[in-house]
Design a protein around this motif. Structure first.
Motif, PDB file in Angstrom:
ATOM      1  N   THR A   1      57.696 -34.342   9.989  1.00  0.00           N
ATOM      2  CA  THR A   1      56.437 -33.717   9.547  1.00  0.00           C
ATOM      3  C   THR A   1      55.538 -33.449  10.744  1.00  0.00           C
ATOM      4  O   THR A   1      54.911 -32.380  10.831  1.00  0.00           O
ATOM      5  CB  THR A   1      55.712 -34.625   8.539  1.00  0.00           C
ATOM      6  N   ALA A   2      55.466 -34.388  11.674  1.00  0.00           N
ATOM      7  CA  ALA A   2      54.642 -34.205  12.871  1.00  0.00           C
ATOM      8  C   ALA A   2      55.115 -33.000  13.676  1.00  0.00           C
ATOM      9  O   ALA A   2      54.305 -32.202  14.166  1.00  0.00           O
ATOM     10  CB  ALA A   2      54.683 -35.465  13.727  1.00  0.00           C
ATOM     11  N   GLN A   3      56.420 -32.850  13.809  1.00  0.00           N
ATOM     12  CA  GLN A   3      56.957 -31.698  14.529  1.00  0.00           C
ATOM     13  C   GLN A   3      56.617 -30.392  13.819  1.00  0.00           C
ATOM     14  O   GLN A   3      56.305 -29.378  14.464  1.00  0.00           O
ATOM     15  CB  GLN A   3      58.476 -31.832  14.680  1.00  0.00           C
ATOM     16  N   ARG A   4      56.681 -30.395  12.486  1.00  0.00           N
ATOM     17  CA  ARG A   4      56.334 -29.189  11.731  1.00  0.00           C
ATOM     18  C   ARG A   4      54.871 -28.817  11.942  1.00  0.00           C
ATOM     19  O   ARG A   4      54.535 -27.631  12.075  1.00  0.00           O
ATOM     20  CB  ARG A   4      56.620 -29.386  10.237  1.00  0.00           C
ATOM     21  N   VAL A   5      54.005 -29.826  11.936  1.00  0.00           N
ATOM     22  CA  VAL A   5      52.578 -29.578  12.145  1.00  0.00           C
ATOM     23  C   VAL A   5      52.357 -28.884  13.489  1.00  0.00           C
ATOM     24  O   VAL A   5      51.660 -27.859  13.573  1.00  0.00           O
ATOM     25  CB  VAL A   5      51.777 -30.895  12.077  1.00  0.00           C
ATOM     26  N   VAL A   6      52.944 -29.424  14.541  1.00  0.00           N
ATOM     27  CA  VAL A   6      52.771 -28.857  15.874  1.00  0.00           C
ATOM     28  C   VAL A   6      53.364 -27.454  15.950  1.00  0.00           C
ATOM     29  O   VAL A   6      52.749 -26.519  16.477  1.00  0.00           O
ATOM     30  CB  VAL A   6      53.417 -29.778  16.935  1.00  0.00           C
ATOM     31  N   HIS A   7      54.557 -27.299  15.403  1.00  0.00           N
ATOM     32  CA  HIS A   7      55.249 -26.006  15.491  1.00  0.00           C
ATOM     33  C   HIS A   7      54.535 -24.915  14.705  1.00  0.00           C
ATOM     34  O   HIS A   7      54.347 -23.786  15.196  1.00  0.00           O
ATOM     35  CB  HIS A   7      56.684 -26.158  14.985  1.00  0.00           C
ATOM     36  N   GLU A   8      54.109 -25.241  13.471  1.00  0.00           N
ATOM     37  CA  GLU A   8      53.540 -24.225  12.603  1.00  0.00           C
ATOM     38  C   GLU A   8      52.088 -23.885  12.927  1.00  0.00           C
ATOM     39  O   GLU A   8      51.629 -22.776  12.626  1.00  0.00           O
ATOM     40  CB  GLU A   8      53.648 -24.669  11.138  1.00  0.00           C
ATOM     41  N   LEU A   9      51.362 -24.807  13.545  1.00  0.00           N
ATOM     42  CA  LEU A   9      49.932 -24.584  13.764  1.00  0.00           C
ATOM     43  C   LEU A   9      49.565 -24.290  15.211  1.00  0.00           C
ATOM     44  O   LEU A   9      48.401 -23.998  15.501  1.00  0.00           O
ATOM     45  CB  LEU A   9      49.129 -25.795  13.270  1.00  0.00           C
ATOM     46  N   LYS A  10      50.533 -24.342  16.119  1.00  0.00           N
ATOM     47  CA  LYS A  10      50.209 -24.185  17.534  1.00  0.00           C
ATOM     48  C   LYS A  10      49.527 -22.846  17.822  1.00  0.00           C
ATOM     49  O   LYS A  10      48.567 -22.780  18.586  1.00  0.00           O
ATOM     50  CB  LYS A  10      51.472 -24.330  18.387  1.00  0.00           C
ATOM     51  N   ASP A  11      50.009 -21.774  17.211  1.00  0.00           N
ATOM     52  CA  ASP A  11      49.420 -20.460  17.462  1.00  0.00           C
ATOM     53  C   ASP A  11      48.024 -20.325  16.859  1.00  0.00           C
ATOM     54  O   ASP A  11      47.253 -19.439  17.261  1.00  0.00           O
ATOM     55  CB  ASP A  11      50.322 -19.359  16.901  1.00  0.00           C
ATOM     56  N   LYS A  12      47.701 -21.185  15.884  1.00  0.00           N
ATOM     57  CA  LYS A  12      46.392 -21.115  15.240  1.00  0.00           C
ATOM     58  C   LYS A  12      45.363 -22.026  15.897  1.00  0.00           C
ATOM     59  O   LYS A  12      44.171 -21.922  15.595  1.00  0.00           O
ATOM     60  CB  LYS A  12      46.531 -21.471  13.758  1.00  0.00           C
ATOM     61  N   ALA A  13      45.816 -22.905  16.788  1.00  0.00           N
ATOM     62  CA  ALA A  13      44.918 -23.875  17.404  1.00  0.00           C
ATOM     63  C   ALA A  13      43.764 -23.237  18.173  1.00  0.00           C
ATOM     64  O   ALA A  13      42.622 -23.704  18.057  1.00  0.00           O
ATOM     65  CB  ALA A  13      45.710 -24.822  18.309  1.00  0.00           C
ATOM     66  N   PRO A  14      43.988 -22.183  18.977  1.00  0.00           N
ATOM     67  CA  PRO A  14      42.865 -21.622  19.740  1.00  0.00           C
ATOM     68  C   PRO A  14      41.690 -21.189  18.879  1.00  0.00           C
ATOM     69  O   PRO A  14      40.529 -21.374  19.266  1.00  0.00           O
ATOM     70  CB  PRO A  14      43.509 -20.428  20.470  1.00  0.00           C
ATOM     71  N   GLU A  15      41.972 -20.608  17.715  1.00  0.00           N
ATOM     72  CA  GLU A  15      40.885 -20.157  16.841  1.00  0.00           C
ATOM     73  C   GLU A  15      40.034 -21.334  16.361  1.00  0.00           C
ATOM     74  O   GLU A  15      38.809 -21.263  16.337  1.00  0.00           O
ATOM     75  CB  GLU A  15      41.442 -19.399  15.636  1.00  0.00           C
ATOM     76  N   VAL A  16      40.691 -22.434  15.983  1.00  0.00           N
ATOM     77  CA  VAL A  16      39.940 -23.598  15.502  1.00  0.00           C
ATOM     78  C   VAL A  16      39.248 -24.298  16.661  1.00  0.00           C
ATOM     79  O   VAL A  16      38.131 -24.801  16.512  1.00  0.00           O
ATOM     80  CB  VAL A  16      40.864 -24.579  14.752  1.00  0.00           C
ATOM     81  N   MET A  17      39.891 -24.328  17.827  1.00  0.00           N
ATOM     82  CA  MET A  17      39.246 -24.900  19.007  1.00  0.00           C
ATOM     83  C   MET A  17      37.997 -24.109  19.373  1.00  0.00           C
ATOM     84  O   MET A  17      36.979 -24.680  19.764  1.00  0.00           O
ATOM     85  CB  MET A  17      40.232 -24.916  20.173  1.00  0.00           C
ATOM     86  N   ALA A  18      38.063 -22.786  19.233  1.00  0.00           N
ATOM     87  CA  ALA A  18      36.891 -21.952  19.491  1.00  0.00           C
ATOM     88  C   ALA A  18      35.781 -22.276  18.505  1.00  0.00           C
ATOM     89  O   ALA A  18      34.596 -22.332  18.863  1.00  0.00           O
ATOM     90  CB  ALA A  18      37.270 -20.471  19.385  1.00  0.00           C
ATOM     91  N   MET A  19      36.162 -22.513  17.251  1.00  0.00           N
ATOM     92  CA  MET A  19      35.184 -22.902  16.242  1.00  0.00           C
ATOM     93  C   MET A  19      34.538 -24.233  16.612  1.00  0.00           C
ATOM     94  O   MET A  19      33.327 -24.417  16.492  1.00  0.00           O
ATOM     95  CB  MET A  19      35.869 -23.007  14.877  1.00  0.00           C
ATOM     96  N   GLY A  20      35.360 -25.175  17.086  1.00  0.00           N
ATOM     97  CA  GLY A  20      34.841 -26.477  17.480  1.00  0.00           C
ATOM     98  C   GLY A  20      33.917 -26.403  18.664  1.00  0.00           C
ATOM     99  O   GLY A  20      32.970 -27.188  18.790  1.00  0.00           O
TER     100      GLY A  20
END
Length: 221
Positions: free
Chosen positions: A120-139
Motif C-alpha cells: 500500500t505504501a508503494q502504491r501511495v508513492v507511485h500513484e501520487l508522486k506526480d500530484k505532489a507538487p500541486e499540493v506542496m504548492a498549496m501548502g
C-alpha cells in the motif's frame, strides 16, 4: 458539501471532537496531529472538512489546513487506503511529511503509519508522486489559511518550521513559494534556490511547475 466549520468545541474524544455551530453539534473526526493542534473544550475552533458519504454512513473529517484536506482526498483515491488509513498516515507524518515522503519516493515513511503495509505504501508513492507538487504548492501558501483555523491566539504560537532565505525584490511569488516548499522537504536553502532559479530560467512559471522541475534537478543529490 460541508467544507468548513467554525464554532465552540463541546467535547473532545480520542479521535474526534464535537463542534457546536449555532446550536447544532457536528461530530468531526481528526488525525492525532489535528486534534493536538485544536484548542480545548469551550474554546472556539474552525476546521476545513471533508464529508464521507456511504450507503449507511455520513462522517465528517476535519483538517487544520487546505493542504491537509487535499492530501486526505488524494490518499483515499489510492486503492487500499480508506479514511482510517488516511488519518493514520496524516497523523504519523503530517501534511508536510506526507508531501516529503511522496515527492522523494520514500515509501518507508508512509509504511510507518499504523495499518499501512509495504504494498500500500508503494502504491501511495507511485500513484501520487506526480500530484505532489500541486499540493506542496498549496501548502507553501497555506500559512494564511491556517491562522483562522487554530483560533485567535494562533499568531502567538505559529512559527515557520524551516528558515528560508528572503526572496529578493525581483523574485516572483511563485518562486518564493517553490523555495519554501523545497526547504520544507529538507533541501538546503542555497541548493533549493539554485534549482528554482534554474527551473525558472528554463521557462517554468507557476509554483507546481517550478517545484516539479526543481525536484528533477535536485534528484541526483
Amino acid at each position: 458539501m460541508i467544507g468548513r466549520l467554525a464554532g465552540r468545541i463541546d467535547y473532545r474524544a480520542a479521535d474526534h471532537v464535537l463542534i457546536d455551530v449555532g446550536g447544532v453539534g457536528y461530530l468531526v473526526y481528526c488525525s492525532d496531529r489535528t486534534l493536538a493542534a485544536l484548542p480545548g473544550v469551550g474554546e472556539h475552533a474552525a476546521v476545513y472538512t471533508d464529508l464521507l458519504v456511504r450507503e449507511d454512513l455520513l462522517q465528517l473529517f476535519g483538517f487544520t489546513t487546505l493542504a491537509e484536506k487535499e492530501w486526505h482526498r488524494l490518499l483515499m483515491s489510492v486503492q487500499g487506503v480508506g479514511a482510517k488509513a488516511s488519518m493514520a498516515i496524516l497523523g504519523t507524518l503530517g501534511p508536510e511529511g506526507v508531501g516529503r515522503a511522496i515527492a522523494l519516493g520514500d515509501a518507508g515513511s508512509i509504511k510507518a503509519a499504523k495499518g499501512i503495509g509495504p504494498k500500500t505504501a508503494q502504491r501511495v508513492v507511485h500513484e501520487l508522486k506526480d500530484k505532489a507538487p500541486e499540493v506542496m504548492a498549496m501548502g507553501a501558501t497555506d500559512v494564511a489559511a491556517t491562522a483562522p483555523v487554530l483560533g485567535p491566539d494562533v499568531d502567538a504560537v505559529m512559527e515557520d518550521p524551516v528558515p528560508v532565505q528572503t526572496p529578493s525584490a525581483g523574485t516572483s511569488a511563485a518562486q518564493a513559494e517553490a523555495l519554501s516548499a523545497l526547504t520544507n522537504l529538507g533541501y538546503m536553502p542555497s541548493e533549493a534556490a539554485a534549482a528554482v532559479a534554474r527551473a525558472a530560467g528554463e521557462g517554468e512559471g507557476d509554483t507546481p511547475g517550478l517545484i516539479r522541475a526543481a525536484l528533477k534537478l535536485l534528484a541526483p543529490n
